[in-house]
Design a protein around this motif. Structure first.
Motif, PDB file in Angstrom:
ATOM      1  N   ALA A 146       0.841  -1.195   0.000  1.00 33.48           N
ATOM      2  CA  ALA A 146       0.000   0.000   0.000  1.00 33.48           C
ATOM      3  C   ALA A 146       0.880   1.251   0.000  1.00 33.48           C
ATOM      4  N   LEU A 147       0.394   2.305  -0.604  1.00 38.90           N
ATOM      5  CA  LEU A 147       1.126   3.567  -0.664  1.00 38.90           C
ATOM      6  C   LEU A 147       0.623   4.523   0.411  1.00 38.90           C
ATOM      7  N   ALA A 148       1.505   5.375   0.912  1.00 41.77           N
ATOM      8  CA  ALA A 148       1.124   6.345   1.940  1.00 41.77           C
ATOM      9  C   ALA A 148       0.050   7.299   1.432  1.00 41.77           C
ATOM     10  N   ARG A 149       0.041   7.559   0.154  1.00 42.09           N
ATOM     11  CA  ARG A 149      -0.922   8.520  -0.410  1.00 42.09           C
ATOM     12  C   ARG A 149      -2.328   7.949  -0.540  1.00 42.09           C
ATOM     13  N   ARG A 150      -2.563   6.795   0.044  1.00 44.03           N
ATOM     14  CA  ARG A 150      -3.888   6.179  -0.011  1.00 44.03           C
ATOM     15  C   ARG A 150      -4.902   6.903   0.865  1.00 44.03           C
ATOM     16  N   TRP A 151      -4.452   7.731   1.804  1.00 47.86           N
ATOM     17  CA  TRP A 151      -5.374   8.372   2.740  1.00 47.86           C
ATOM     18  C   TRP A 151      -6.085   9.559   2.121  1.00 47.86           C
ATOM     19  N   TRP A 182     -11.296  10.032   7.878  1.00 54.36           N
ATOM     20  CA  TRP A 182     -10.298   9.694   6.877  1.00 54.36           C
ATOM     21  C   TRP A 182     -10.430   8.231   6.531  1.00 54.36           C
ATOM     22  N   MET A 183     -10.101   7.946   5.271  1.00 58.85           N
ATOM     23  CA  MET A 183     -10.320   6.596   4.765  1.00 58.85           C
ATOM     24  C   MET A 183      -9.333   6.285   3.660  1.00 58.85           C
ATOM     25  N   ASP A 184      -9.247   4.995   3.347  1.00 57.42           N
ATOM     26  CA  ASP A 184      -8.444   4.542   2.223  1.00 57.42           C
ATOM     27  C   ASP A 184      -9.155   4.979   0.950  1.00 57.42           C
ATOM     28  N   ARG A 185      -8.502   5.804   0.142  1.00 55.02           N
ATOM     29  CA  ARG A 185      -9.135   6.361  -1.062  1.00 55.02           C
ATOM     30  C   ARG A 185      -9.401   5.312  -2.131  1.00 55.02           C
ATOM     31  N   ASN A 186      -8.797   4.120  -1.982  1.00 55.58           N
ATOM     32  CA  ASN A 186      -9.011   3.044  -2.944  1.00 55.58           C
ATOM     33  C   ASN A 186     -10.177   2.145  -2.548  1.00 55.58           C
ATOM     34  N   GLY A 187     -10.824   2.434  -1.424  1.00 55.25           N
ATOM     35  CA  GLY A 187     -11.990   1.669  -0.999  1.00 55.25           C
ATOM     36  C   GLY A 187     -11.688   0.499  -0.086  1.00 55.25           C
ATOM     37  N   LEU A 188     -10.420   0.297   0.283  1.00 60.72           N
ATOM     38  CA  LEU A 188     -10.113  -0.754   1.244  1.00 60.72           C
ATOM     39  C   LEU A 188     -10.807  -0.427   2.566  1.00 60.72           C
ATOM     40  N   ILE A 247     -15.125   3.214  11.033  1.00 61.41           N
ATOM     41  CA  ILE A 247     -16.370   3.289  10.273  1.00 61.41           C
ATOM     42  C   ILE A 247     -16.240   2.450   9.003  1.00 61.41           C
ATOM     43  N   THR A 248     -17.358   2.200   8.361  1.00 58.84           N
ATOM     44  CA  THR A 248     -17.335   1.572   7.043  1.00 58.84           C
ATOM     45  C   THR A 248     -16.829   2.605   6.057  1.00 58.84           C
ATOM     46  N   ASN A 249     -15.867   2.216   5.254  1.00 67.22           N
ATOM     47  CA  ASN A 249     -15.292   3.164   4.286  1.00 67.22           C
ATOM     48  C   ASN A 249     -16.377   3.602   3.291  1.00 67.22           C
ATOM     49  N   PRO A 250     -16.696   4.923   3.264  1.00 72.08           N
ATOM     50  CA  PRO A 250     -17.721   5.397   2.349  1.00 72.08           C
ATOM     51  C   PRO A 250     -17.331   5.235   0.881  1.00 72.08           C
ATOM     52  N   LEU A 251     -16.058   4.987   0.598  1.00 72.11           N
ATOM     53  CA  LEU A 251     -15.593   4.819  -0.779  1.00 72.11           C
ATOM     54  C   LEU A 251     -15.546   3.349  -1.203  1.00 72.11           C
ATOM     55  N   ALA A 252     -15.918   2.453  -0.282  1.00 74.13           N
ATOM     56  CA  ALA A 252     -15.897   1.027  -0.609  1.00 74.13           C
ATOM     57  C   ALA A 252     -16.935   0.727  -1.686  1.00 74.13           C
ATOM     58  N   ALA A 253     -16.585  -0.181  -2.572  1.00 75.08           N
ATOM     59  CA  ALA A 253     -17.485  -0.517  -3.694  1.00 75.08           C
ATOM     60  C   ALA A 253     -18.733  -1.217  -3.188  1.00 75.08           C
TER      61      ALA A 253
END
Length: 158
Positions: A10-15, A108-114, A152-158
């Motif tokens: 994972a990359l640091a810029r995922r946040w 804050w969340m993983d921007r990739n949806g993890l 929380i549940t990641n709001p960006l999760a698919a």
């Protein structure tokens, strides 16, 4: 024999950091733009709870927990240089406020949806970074957690 699962680092810029620009009852989550560095911690407080009954082995009890977010971002403004990012301004104004207005409701969340994502209220410390004439205008903000940090549940999760 099972087939090994391929993985990637994972990359640091995922946040992705978002700030609630409205109320708790009707949140308006908006991106904090321009982040160049992001770190968070949630340190537990452990107290020694050893007694004679432990046979010489120590015991510890978690009695509290604190959290903190540090984000550095490039200041963003309109092309005509009349208005800064509303999210940056919300954070800056909260820094100067007292009471409830000093709290910033954030997540804050993983921007990739993890699945990793968190929500809480933090008290901002606004620190302009200055620099030479060729540098970008950057601010480092440290949010000291004020109350519970909720997974929380990641709001960006698919």
């Amino acid at each position: 024999m099972s087939t090994p699962v391929e993985t990637e680092t994972a990359l640091a810029r995922r946040w992705r950091l978002e700030v609630n620009m409205s109320t708790t009852e009707a949140p308006d989550w908006q991106l904090c733009p321009g982040i160049t560095e992001f770190e968070w911690t949630a340190e537990p407080n452990h107290e020694d709870s050893t007694s004679y009954d432990t046979g010489g082995w120590t015991e510890n009890t978690k009695t509290a927990q604190s959290w903190e977010v540090t984000a550095t971002f490039n200041r963003k403004h309109t092309p005509d240089e009349t208005t800064y990012s509303p999210v940056h301004e919300r954070i800056r104004k909260a820094f100067f406020a007292y009471g409830a207005a000093h709290n910033v409701h954030m997540r804050w969340m993983d921007r990739n949806g993890l699945p990793e994502a968190y929500e809480g209220r933090g008290l901002p410390n606004w620190e302009p970074q200055g620099g030479e004439y060729t540098d970008l205008d950057q601010v480092q903000v440290t949010f000291t957690g004020n109350g519970e940090l909720l997974p929380i549940t990641n709001p960006l999760a698919a």
